[in-house]
Design a protein around this motif. Structure first.
Motif, mmCIF file in Angstrom:
data_model
loop_
_atom_site.group_PDB
_atom_site.id
_atom_site.type_symbol
_atom_site.label_atom_id
_atom_site.label_comp_id
_atom_site.label_asym_id
_atom_site.label_seq_id
_atom_site.Cartn_x
_atom_site.Cartn_y
_atom_site.Cartn_z
ATOM 1 N N CYS A 259 0.858 -1.193 0.000
ATOM 2 C CA CYS A 259 0.000 0.000 0.000
ATOM 3 C C CYS A 259 0.892 1.239 0.000
ATOM 4 C CB CYS A 259 -0.905 0.003 1.231
ATOM 5 S SG CYS A 259 -1.787 1.558 1.421
ATOM 6 N N CYS A 262 -0.193 3.740 3.312
ATOM 7 C CA CYS A 262 0.188 3.487 4.713
ATOM 8 C C CYS A 262 1.371 2.524 4.854
ATOM 9 C CB CYS A 262 -1.006 2.964 5.503
ATOM 10 S SG CYS A 262 -1.391 1.244 5.136
ATOM 11 N N CYS A 272 -6.614 -1.494 0.404
ATOM 12 C CA CYS A 272 -5.733 -1.827 1.524
ATOM 13 C C CYS A 272 -6.601 -2.187 2.752
ATOM 14 C CB CYS A 272 -4.847 -0.629 1.847
ATOM 15 S SG CYS A 272 -3.918 -0.847 3.367
ATOM 16 N N CYS A 275 -5.962 0.932 5.511
ATOM 17 C CA CYS A 275 -6.394 2.323 5.328
ATOM 18 C C CYS A 275 -7.391 2.501 4.190
ATOM 19 C CB CYS A 275 -5.174 3.218 5.109
ATOM 20 S SG CYS A 275 -4.405 2.972 3.503
HETATM 21 ZN ZN LIG Z 1 -2.885 1.206 3.411
#
Ligand SMILES: [Zn+2]
Length: 322
Positions: A259, A262, A272, A275
């Motif tokens: 990701c 994050c 993700c 997040c």
């Molecule tokens: Zn993420």
């Protein structure tokens, strides 16, 4: 040439890979030769001989052109290559290798026998034909090494992009619709067809028998469906099994998503899990180096979709094979 390239014996000086490298390589499209032979195995071997002759001529042309026109002042000065102290391109480059590679062994066998290769048992049944093709190529490169006094080797496979390019070329130029062309890619070197469901032991057993013929380099890869995580034992088992079964070089592939928002690393489907970001980098390896899935050529995309795993892990890194 790729990471699998091997530089070992040397008819012109010291053996080993130190201060030596591959000077040039070409790749033969075995599948196209099989189409042209129209299921006639003798005809296939005639075509193979002609194409090996052409491949050798091309390699020698490149080699002598490089000897004549290459500028190696810096290499001579710094002694980067074996024989550099002689300050002569031929005296130096003759220590390198010239490699003939090949693509699509099992696709070619499938065309020759006019039957799809749908199981490991079918591969075992047709093993002698497959092996004799690679043996013939190796006999040729050994003979060429003697007659040319240059290190001419057999490489499985020489170039990564050709899995898709050759299939695309053939489907456009052969004028017929062949099943192996329709897949959009040919299987690399002597590899078990990527869309065949086999466990890692069967894959290694089959491919391990070809490695010793490919003195210019070869690789066997094992595809995992998930990151192995902390399951070191499973990875160790694969490595040991490959070592015991004559694989000179192996790779272990698994998908890895990252990701970009994050930093979460793992398998991510669409968003993700931490997040909910959709800005995801997806690293994969298909016939070459690790790269982002979005940068793959269309041949590699098609191959990736059809690849089957050889050992299955769950998301905690436990393997549930044997
Ligand atoms: Zn993420």
């Amino acid at each position: 040439m790729g990471c699998r390239t091997r530089v070992a014996s040397n008819v012109n000086g010291l053996d080993g890979s130190f201060n030596r490298g591959n000077v040039a390589c070409v790749t033969l499209n075995l599948v196209q030769l099989a189409y042209q032979a129209e299921h006639d195995i003798d005809k296939f071997f005639e075509l193979l001989q002609e194409n090996m002759d052409d491949a050798k001529k091309l390699l020698l042309h490149r080699f002598y052109l490089l000897c004549k026109q290459g500028v190696f002042d810096d290499v001579y000065k710094k002694g980067y290559y074996l024989g550099a102290e002689k300050k002569d391109a031929y005296a130096m480059l003759k220590n390198g290798t010239l490699s003939i590679g090949f693509i699509g062994l099992w696709d070619a066998v499938s065309v020759l026998i006019n039957e799809g290769i749908y199981s490991i048992d079918m591969m075992r049944k047709n093993f002698q034909l497959a092996y004799s093709i690679i043996q013939r190529m190796r006999d040729y490169t050994d003979q060429a090494t003697k007659t040319e006094c240059l290190n001419i080797s057999l490489l499985a496979s020489a170039a990564e992009g050709v899995t898709g390019n050759f299939a695309q070329y053939d489907s456009m130029h052969l004028g017929r619709e062949f099943d192996v062309c329709k897949k959009g890619f040919y299987t690399n070197s002597f590899h078990v067809p990527v869309d065949l469901s086999v466990n890692y032991k069967d894959k290694i057993d089959m491919e391990g028998r070809f490695h010793h013929l490919c003195n210019g380099g070869s690789i066997t890869y094992i595809e995992l469906n998930e990151m192995p995580g902390i399951n070191v034992e499973a990875v160790k088992e694969i490595v040991e099994y490959a070592y015991e079964n004559d694989c000179n070089y192996i790779g272990i592939n698994f998908p890895m998503d990252n990701c970009k928002t994050c930093g979460f690393i793992g398998r991510i489907s669409d968003k993700c899990p931490c997040c909910k970001s959709v800005d995801i980098s997806r690293l994969r390896r298909v016939s070459g180096y690790l790269s982002e899935e979005k940068s793959f050529t269309s041949g590699k995309h098609k191959e990736l979709k059809q690849r089957k795993s050889h050992l299955y892990f769950n998301e905690w890194g436990d393997n549930r094979d044997d």
